[in-house]
Scaffold this active site. Structure first.
Site, PDB file in Angstrom:
ATOM      1  N   GLU A   1     -12.254  -4.882  -5.169  1.00 48.76           N
ATOM      2  CA  GLU A   1     -12.696  -3.482  -5.060  1.00 48.76           C
ATOM      3  C   GLU A   1     -11.876  -2.562  -5.971  1.00 48.76           C
ATOM      4  OE1 GLU A   1     -12.005  -5.516  -2.462  1.00 48.76           O
ATOM      5  OE2 GLU A   1     -13.975  -5.759  -1.521  1.00 48.76           O
TER       6      GLU A   1
ATOM      7  N   ARG B   1     -11.380   1.521  -9.598  1.00 49.87           N
ATOM      8  CA  ARG B   1     -10.453   2.642  -9.812  1.00 49.87           C
ATOM      9  C   ARG B   1     -10.577   3.138 -11.266  1.00 49.87           C
ATOM     10  NH1 ARG B   1      -4.991   2.181  -6.219  1.00 49.87           N
ATOM     11  NH2 ARG B   1      -6.071   1.682  -4.289  1.00 49.87           N
TER      12      ARG B   1
ATOM     13  N   ASP C   1       0.840  -1.207   0.000  1.00 48.70           N
ATOM     14  CA  ASP C   1       0.000   0.000   0.000  1.00 48.70           C
ATOM     15  C   ASP C   1       0.873   1.254   0.000  1.00 48.70           C
ATOM     16  OD1 ASP C   1      -2.289   1.485   0.016  1.00 48.70           O
ATOM     17  OD2 ASP C   1      -2.818   1.087   2.098  1.00 48.70           O
TER      18      ASP C   1
ATOM     19  N   HIS D   1       2.995   2.899  -8.919  1.00 49.59           N
ATOM     20  CA  HIS D   1       2.835   1.457  -9.145  1.00 49.59           C
ATOM     21  C   HIS D   1       4.073   0.889  -9.847  1.00 49.59           C
ATOM     22  CE1 HIS D   1      -1.140   1.802  -7.656  1.00 49.59           C
ATOM     23  NE2 HIS D   1      -1.686   2.338  -8.725  1.00 49.59           N
TER      24      HIS D   1
ATOM     25  N   ASN E   1       1.434   3.291  -2.948  1.00 53.50           N
ATOM     26  CA  ASN E   1       2.036   3.665  -4.234  1.00 53.50           C
ATOM     27  C   ASN E   1       1.557   5.034  -4.707  1.00 53.50           C
ATOM     28  OD1 ASN E   1       3.088   1.122  -4.196  1.00 53.50           O
ATOM     29  ND2 ASN E   1       1.794   0.300  -5.813  1.00 53.50           N
ATOM     30  N   GLY E   2       0.250   5.264  -4.549  1.00 49.17           N
ATOM     31  CA  GLY E   2      -0.340   6.527  -5.019  1.00 49.17           C
ATOM     32  C   GLY E   2       0.246   7.713  -4.262  1.00 49.17           C
TER      33      GLY E   2
ATOM     34  N   LEU F   1      10.830 -21.159  -3.544  1.00 48.42           N
ATOM     35  CA  LEU F   1       9.858 -20.179  -3.020  1.00 48.42           C
ATOM     36  C   LEU F   1       8.604 -20.238  -3.887  1.00 48.42           C
ATOM     37  CD1 LEU F   1       9.206 -17.499  -1.318  1.00 48.42           C
ATOM     38  CD2 LEU F   1       9.997 -16.281  -3.352  1.00 48.42           C
TER      39      LEU F   1
ATOM     40  N   ARG G   1      -5.459  -1.948   8.606  1.00 48.40           N
ATOM     41  CA  ARG G   1      -6.673  -2.752   8.385  1.00 48.40           C
ATOM     42  C   ARG G   1      -6.373  -3.869   7.398  1.00 48.40           C
ATOM     43  NH1 ARG G   1      -7.990   2.532   6.452  1.00 48.40           N
ATOM     44  NH2 ARG G   1      -7.381   2.678   4.265  1.00 48.40           N
TER      45      ARG G   1
HETATM   46  C1  FPP Z   1      -1.663   0.081  -3.352  1.00 49.08           C
HETATM   47  O1  FPP Z   1      -1.265   1.417  -3.434  1.00 49.08           O
HETATM   48  C2  FPP Z   1      -1.111  -0.717  -4.432  1.00 49.08           C
HETATM   49  C3  FPP Z   1      -1.839  -1.340  -5.381  1.00 49.08           C
HETATM   50  C4  FPP Z   1      -3.307  -1.295  -5.464  1.00 49.08           C
HETATM   51  C5  FPP Z   1      -1.203  -2.096  -6.475  1.00 49.08           C
HETATM   52  C6  FPP Z   1       0.041  -2.877  -6.174  1.00 49.08           C
HETATM   53  C7  FPP Z   1       0.631  -3.238  -7.455  1.00 49.08           C
HETATM   54  C8  FPP Z   1       1.940  -3.194  -7.786  1.00 49.08           C
HETATM   55  C9  FPP Z   1       3.023  -2.885  -6.856  1.00 49.08           C
HETATM   56  C10 FPP Z   1       2.339  -3.392  -9.205  1.00 49.08           C
HETATM   57  C11 FPP Z   1       2.466  -4.680  -9.821  1.00 49.08           C
HETATM   58  C12 FPP Z   1       2.497  -5.899  -9.007  1.00 49.08           C
HETATM   59  C13 FPP Z   1       3.169  -7.017  -9.311  1.00 49.08           C
HETATM   60  C14 FPP Z   1       2.895  -8.214  -8.506  1.00 49.08           C
HETATM   61  C15 FPP Z   1       4.164  -7.125 -10.388  1.00 49.08           C
HETATM   62  P1  FPP Z   1      -2.384   2.529  -3.573  1.00 49.08           P
HETATM   63  O2  FPP Z   1      -2.552   2.829  -5.024  1.00 49.08           O
HETATM   64  O3  FPP Z   1      -3.627   2.120  -2.875  1.00 49.08           O
HETATM   65  O4  FPP Z   1      -1.689   3.732  -2.834  1.00 49.08           O
HETATM   66  P2  FPP Z   1      -2.385   4.905  -2.007  1.00 49.08           P
HETATM   67  O5  FPP Z   1      -3.077   4.247  -0.841  1.00 49.08           O
HETATM   68  O6  FPP Z   1      -1.227   5.762  -1.602  1.00 49.08           O
HETATM   69  O7  FPP Z   1      -3.338   5.592  -2.914  1.00 49.08           O
END
Ligand code: FPP
Length: 241
Positions: free
Chosen positions: A64, A68, A17, A34, A19-20, A128, A194
């Site tokens: 869910e 997006r 979590d 991402h 990335n955004g 793994l 959570r």
């Molecule tokens: C949550 O951050 C992250 C995700 C919904 C996507 C995770 C996906 C990757 C890391 C990319 C590809 C994965 C693989 C397995 C190669 P968010 O967007 O909810 O961040 P925020 O809460 O800050 O908005």
């Protein structure tokens, strides 16, 4: 088995979590975060291989998350395809078995074909198991298990006795995680505390580590630090020691 090995989790799972927020902090679009997050996937997979963790699962896309913006969903799927294509040789070299679990009916035919190829190609690897939860949610998993069981019972009414005497282990065999041990440790990055509809059944006795680090910044040192913290936990499974 050494004292250290006894304290090593067999199955580590990560809710990736932040990335955004990581991208926004840099004045970039969310998808930039991402893309950076894929590097953390690579780093944690390597760290899992190096430390001897046998199962690493990653919550990559929830049921869910389909809500997006289309551009974000499309980019995430593209990143998955690219990562599978790029990482296959390394997975083969490191003995990584690749598995995707979730509601695959919602994925495109081309993505499903690619997943099947990658799963087939890596199926004999045994160092793994890397599990990507894609289009997954815990409630969906329990529902699909119950539906599968109801259908089987409708087709074979003689199963009634065995269904009525079923225990939690036998019900667990209907879940998509059949054959995979429950997660010993669940890590969630970005400061959110959570479960967000993730592995609701399987997380019954998992240990949790919540860290403020955003996923693109969570690398090998964070993974190793989480293992060290886990090794100090006292797991009692509801019993008295
Ligand atoms: C949550 O951050 C992250 C995700 C919904 C996507 C995770 C996906 C990757 C890391 C990319 C590809 C994965 C693989 C397995 C190669 P968010 O967007 O909810 O961040 P925020 O809460 O800050 O908005």
């Amino acid at each position: 088995m050494t004292e250290d090995n006894r304290k090593l989790p067999v199955h580590v799972s990560i809710i990736m979590d932040g990335n955004g927020r990581w991208a926004e902090e840099r004045g970039q679009e969310r998808v930039y975060g991402h893309a950076a997050g894929v590097e953390s996937v690579r780093a944690c997979t390597e760290a899992a291989v190096e430390t001897g963790v046998r199962y690493l699962s990653l919550f990559a896309f929830s049921e869910e998350n389909w809500n997006r913006p289309e551009h974000e969903v499309h980019t995430l799927m593209e990143l998955m395809v690219k990562a599978m294509r790029d990482e296959l040789p390394t997975m083969m070299k490191n003995g990584v078995r690749f598995v995707v679990l979730g509601n695959r009916d919602r994925l495109s035919a081309s993505l499903n074909a690619m997943i099947d190829d990658c799963m087939e190609e890596t199926s004999a690897n045994d160092r793994l198991t890397l599990i990507i939860f894609l289009s997954y949610s815990g409630k969906w998993d329990i529902m699909q298990a119950a539906k599968k069981m109801a259908l089987e019972l409708a087709e074979h009414p003689e199963m009634r006795e065995s269904v009525m005497s079923m225990d939690t282990d036998s019900f667990g065999r209907y879940l998509v995680t059949d054959g995979i041990p429950d997660p010993d440790l669940i890590i969630r990055t970005s400061g959110e505390c959570r479960l967000s509809n993730y592995m609701l059944w399987q997380a019954a006795y998992s240990e949790f580590i919540f860290t403020d680090v955003l996923w693109p910044d969570f690398r090998k040192d964070g993974f190793r630090a989480a293992l060290a913290e886990y090794s100090k936990r006292d797991r009692r499974y509801g019993k008295v020691k």
